[in-house]
Design a protein around this motif. Sequence first.
Motif, PDB file in Angstrom:
ATOM      1  N   SER A   1      -7.615 -14.008 -35.360  1.00 27.45           N
ATOM      2  CA  SER A   1      -7.482 -13.676 -33.946  1.00 27.45           C
ATOM      3  C   SER A   1      -7.185 -14.950 -33.164  1.00 27.45           C
ATOM      4  O   SER A   1      -7.850 -15.972 -33.354  1.00 27.45           O
ATOM      5  N   LEU A  26      -4.072 -10.913 -34.756  1.00 27.54           N
ATOM      6  CA  LEU A  26      -3.993 -10.573 -33.339  1.00 27.54           C
ATOM      7  C   LEU A  26      -3.662 -11.822 -32.540  1.00 27.54           C
ATOM      8  O   LEU A  26      -4.313 -12.855 -32.696  1.00 27.54           O
ATOM      9  N   THR A  50      -0.572  -7.715 -34.418  1.00 30.85           N
ATOM     10  CA  THR A  50      -0.597  -7.162 -33.069  1.00 30.85           C
ATOM     11  C   THR A  50      -0.449  -8.284 -32.054  1.00 30.85           C
ATOM     12  O   THR A  50      -1.134  -9.309 -32.147  1.00 30.85           O
TER      13      THR A  50
END
Length: 287
Positions: free
Chosen positions: A133, A161, A189
Amino acid sequence: PAEVEMDGTTINNAGGGVISCQGASMEITNLAISNGSNYQYSYEYLLEYSDGTTSTYSSTSTSPSIGLSAADCSTYVDGAVFSDLDGNAIELVSYSSSTSSTELNDVTITSVGNESLYSDSAIYGYSYGGDMSIYADGLAIRDANNGHGIEVYGSSGATVLFAGTDVSVNGAIGNGLYAYASAGTDSVTVDVDGLDIQNVGSDGIYAYQSTITVTNSSVSSNTGSGMLVSKATTTVTDSLFESNGSYGMECDGGTEACSGVTHLTNGDGEQSGCDATCGEDEATIPE
C-alpha cells in the motif's frame, strides 16, 4: 522488527543507495537528499591451479543511486526533498506473503533518473506476490529523466494500492502514472484525487489489468494520450484532458464510467474505444 526515526537529516553527494530499509519500520521527517550518483567499484582476483598455473580475473559492478529503498517495510515520510539523483528517488518492494505500507506527505522530487542503470521511475513500487500500500498526500515530481513519474506493478498474486491526493508529475520520459497487473491473479488499484500530469513523453496515465479511479484531475500537454487503459476498470470524474498529442482518453478491452469529463484540443480527438460517457468517440464521427 527494528524501528528507526529520523528528523532533520540532510545527505549530499552520496554514492549508491542512500537510505535502505529491510523488514523494519521507519519514520522520517524533514529529509533532504541531493546529488546522488551511481557507485561503481572494481575488483580482481587470482586463481591458482593444482598444476601451478594462475589466472587473473577482474570485474566491475555498479550500485544504483536510490534516495530511499524499502523492502517489506512500514515507511512514513513527512516533508522530504529528493533532487539530482542518478537513480530512483523512492523504490518500494514487497515480496511473497509480506506486507508493506508507505505514507508520503509533502514530498518533492526533482531531476531523478539522470544516469539510469534500469527503469528508474521517480517512484517505483513493485510487489512480487506481497501486499503493498502506498498513500501520498502532497507529492510533486518534476523531471523524471528515465522511466515513469510513478510506477506501481504487481506480479505473482500481488495486491497493490496507490492512493494519492494532490499529486503532480511535470516531465517524465515515460508515463506520468503507470499501473500494471501482470496477470489476472494480481490486484493493482489506483485511486487519485487532484492529480495533475503534464509534459510527459508518453501517455499521461497508463493502466493495464488494473482498477483506476481519477477524480478532480488534469492531464495535459503529454506526447501520447491523456489516459490509456487496457483491460482495466476505469472511473473518471470531474477531470480535464487537454492538449494531449493523441486522444484525451483511449480504452481497450475494459469497462469505463465517466462523469464531468472535459476534453480540449487533444490531437486525435476526445476518446477512442471508451464508454460514451467519457466523451465523443472519434470512430463514430462521420467523415
